[in-house]
Design an enzyme around this catalytic site. Structure first.
Site, PDB file in Angstrom:
ATOM      1  CE1 TYR A  57     -36.329  51.928 116.511  1.00 40.67           C
ATOM      2  CE2 TYR A  57     -37.830  53.762 116.896  1.00 40.67           C
ATOM      3  CZ  TYR A  57     -36.606  53.148 117.096  1.00 40.67           C
ATOM      4  OH  TYR A  57     -35.651  53.762 117.868  1.00 40.67           O
ATOM      5  NE  ARG A  60     -33.382  51.586 110.374  1.00 42.22           N
ATOM      6  CZ  ARG A  60     -33.759  52.606 109.588  1.00 42.22           C
ATOM      7  NH1 ARG A  60     -34.485  53.582 110.057  1.00 42.22           N
ATOM      8  NH2 ARG A  60     -33.415  52.647 108.314  1.00 42.22           N
ATOM      9  CG  ASN A  91     -26.634  45.101 117.585  1.00 42.26           C
ATOM     10  OD1 ASN A  91     -26.281  46.225 117.935  1.00 42.26           O
ATOM     11  ND2 ASN A  91     -25.841  44.265 116.946  1.00 42.26           N
ATOM     12  CG  ASP A  93     -29.677  42.697 114.567  1.00 42.17           C
ATOM     13  OD1 ASP A  93     -29.413  41.639 115.190  1.00 42.17           O
ATOM     14  OD2 ASP A  93     -28.789  43.515 114.249  1.00 42.17           O
ATOM     15  CG  HIS A 108     -30.033  49.634 123.804  1.00 38.09           C
ATOM     16  ND1 HIS A 108     -28.908  50.122 123.175  1.00 38.09           N
ATOM     17  CD2 HIS A 108     -29.871  49.930 125.123  1.00 38.09           C
ATOM     18  CE1 HIS A 108     -28.106  50.684 124.080  1.00 38.09           C
ATOM     19  NE2 HIS A 108     -28.660  50.564 125.260  1.00 38.09           N
ATOM     20  CB  THR A 175     -20.254  48.635 120.931  1.00 40.14           C
ATOM     21  OG1 THR A 175     -20.740  49.782 121.646  1.00 40.14           O
ATOM     22  CG2 THR A 175     -19.331  47.850 121.831  1.00 40.14           C
ATOM     23  CB  SER A 176     -18.933  53.906 119.313  1.00 38.81           C
ATOM     24  OG  SER A 176     -20.236  54.090 119.838  1.00 38.81           O
TER      25      SER A 176
HETATM   26  N1  APR Z   1     -17.453  45.121 112.084  1.00 36.00           N
HETATM   27  C1  APR Z   1     -17.283  45.415 113.399  1.00 36.00           C
HETATM   28  N2  APR Z   1     -17.423  46.656 113.901  1.00 36.00           N
HETATM   29  C2  APR Z   1     -17.726  47.643 113.030  1.00 36.00           C
HETATM   30  C3  APR Z   1     -17.907  47.418 111.652  1.00 36.00           C
HETATM   31  C4  APR Z   1     -17.757  46.083 111.167  1.00 36.00           C
HETATM   32  N3  APR Z   1     -17.913  45.783 109.890  1.00 36.00           N
HETATM   33  N4  APR Z   1     -18.208  48.612 111.060  1.00 36.00           N
HETATM   34  C5  APR Z   1     -18.204  49.533 112.043  1.00 36.00           C
HETATM   35  N5  APR Z   1     -17.927  48.956 113.235  1.00 36.00           N
HETATM   36  C6  APR Z   1     -17.805  49.565 114.558  1.00 36.00           C
HETATM   37  C7  APR Z   1     -17.444  51.034 114.555  1.00 36.00           C
HETATM   38  O1  APR Z   1     -16.018  51.199 114.476  1.00 36.00           O
HETATM   39  C8  APR Z   1     -17.989  51.492 115.914  1.00 36.00           C
HETATM   40  O2  APR Z   1     -17.047  51.301 116.957  1.00 36.00           O
HETATM   41  O3  APR Z   1     -19.075  49.499 115.171  1.00 36.00           O
HETATM   42  C9  APR Z   1     -19.184  50.543 116.126  1.00 36.00           C
HETATM   43  C10 APR Z   1     -20.527  51.198 115.920  1.00 36.00           C
HETATM   44  O4  APR Z   1     -20.741  52.162 116.910  1.00 36.00           O
HETATM   45  P1  APR Z   1     -22.170  52.865 117.058  1.00 36.00           P
HETATM   46  O5  APR Z   1     -22.675  53.254 115.702  1.00 36.00           O
HETATM   47  O6  APR Z   1     -22.048  53.930 118.066  1.00 36.00           O
HETATM   48  O7  APR Z   1     -23.102  51.663 117.561  1.00 36.00           O
HETATM   49  P2  APR Z   1     -23.322  51.147 119.058  1.00 36.00           P
HETATM   50  O8  APR Z   1     -22.088  51.279 119.862  1.00 36.00           O
HETATM   51  O9  APR Z   1     -23.953  49.806 118.950  1.00 36.00           O
HETATM   52  O10 APR Z   1     -24.403  52.178 119.563  1.00 36.00           O
HETATM   53  C11 APR Z   1     -24.937  52.035 120.855  1.00 36.00           C
HETATM   54  O11 APR Z   1     -26.528  53.747 120.384  1.00 36.00           O
HETATM   55  O12 APR Z   1     -28.187  54.840 119.197  1.00 36.00           O
HETATM   56  C12 APR Z   1     -27.890  53.882 120.082  1.00 36.00           C
HETATM   57  O13 APR Z   1     -29.440  52.369 120.822  1.00 36.00           O
HETATM   58  C13 APR Z   1     -28.468  52.536 119.822  1.00 36.00           C
HETATM   59  O14 APR Z   1     -27.691  50.418 120.673  1.00 36.00           O
HETATM   60  C14 APR Z   1     -27.298  51.618 120.030  1.00 36.00           C
HETATM   61  C15 APR Z   1     -26.363  52.448 120.898  1.00 36.00           C
END
Ligand code: APR
Length: 237
Positions: A57, A60, A91, A93, A108, A175-176
């Protein structure tokens, strides 16, 4: 008579900060490709590998201090001029706040805060990037990053559900939708009519969404300003 402003809730993930140069978690260059969650982001890791967790962290935090909000964050903040806007972010940040968003709920946790390992209500702003390994809270307990680790409860989840349920329009960015309970927030919209706009260059897991869904397959810094301009035109005519 002035019309009541529409309530727009924006739910963001790592992708909204990707265009600011912060790596996401699950993309091919993501953090969880280079680190194992169980080494750096669980309560057990904090007990077993305290130094490694704190170092993770610290890195980060040091990185995030060099990052600036991108056009996506800025467009989200700009909607406050004509809509009632709340941001719920996964996020850690503070780029939404830096961009000027005034109501941001962090699901989170927050990178720029530390808290007592014993009392979750003893939360402190950290100055700079470094958490010293032996730094303690005023209750004498060691400090830990103010981050929700995997396996821990998500204290802000109920608040976030209420915020989403108040939305006339839900915007989801970057977000995924793979991590629960956060991903389930999209099901807390008030009813089936609430439109959901998704800005993401990838394919988040939207299979179960039954509301009108509009996927703008763009990166955040491009797709969010486009969507905001479209909504502004529609809502301020
Ligand atoms: N602009 C918008 N979206 C984007 C970009 C971009 N430039 N680049 C990638 N992405 C998308 C990807 O397609 C994906 O759907 O951002 C998403 C990222 O997904 P994750 O890496 O799984 O992030 P997130 O969904 O925020 O993860 C959730 O997982 O590990 C934990 O606590 C952590 O808060 C986080 C949680």
């Amino acid at each position: 008579m002035e019309q009541k402003k529409k309530k727009i809730v924006v739910f963001t993930g790592a992708g909204v900060s990707a265009d600011s140069g912060i790596a996401t978690f699950r993309d091919s260059d993501g953090l969880w490709v280079n680190y194992r969650i169980e080494d750096v982001c669980t309560p057990e890791a904090l007990v077993r590998n305290r130094a490694q967790v704190v170092e993770f962290y610290n890195l980060r935090r040091r990185e995030s201090l060099t990052k600036k909000p991108n056009d996506g964050h800025l467009a989200i903040a700009s909607m406050e001029e004509w809509a009632d806007v709340e941001v719920v972010t996964q996020n850690v940040d503070n780029l939404h706040e830096q961009a000027g968003s005034s109501r941001v709920t962090h699901l989170h946790g927050e990178l720029m805060k530390l808290r007592s390992e014993r009392n979750p209500d003893l939360i402190y702003d950290i100055n700079g990037w470094e958490q010293k390994l032996d730094a303690r809270a005023e209750d004498g307990a060691l400090l830990r990053p103010h981050i929700v680790f995997f396996g821990e409860s998500v204290p802000m989840f109920d608040t976030a559900c209420k915020i989403v349920a108040s939305a006339d329009i839900l915007i989801v960015v970057g977000t995924s939708l793979a991590v629960y309970p956060a991903a389930s927030l999209v099901y807390y919209v008030r009813d089936r009519q609430v439109p959901i706009y998704l800005v993401d260059p990838g394919n988040p897991d939207t299979a179960m969404i039954r509301n009108p869904l509009y996927h703008i397959k763009e990166r955040g810094a491009v797709g969010v300003p486009q969507l905001v301009a479209q909504l502004r035109d529609e809502l301020t005519k």
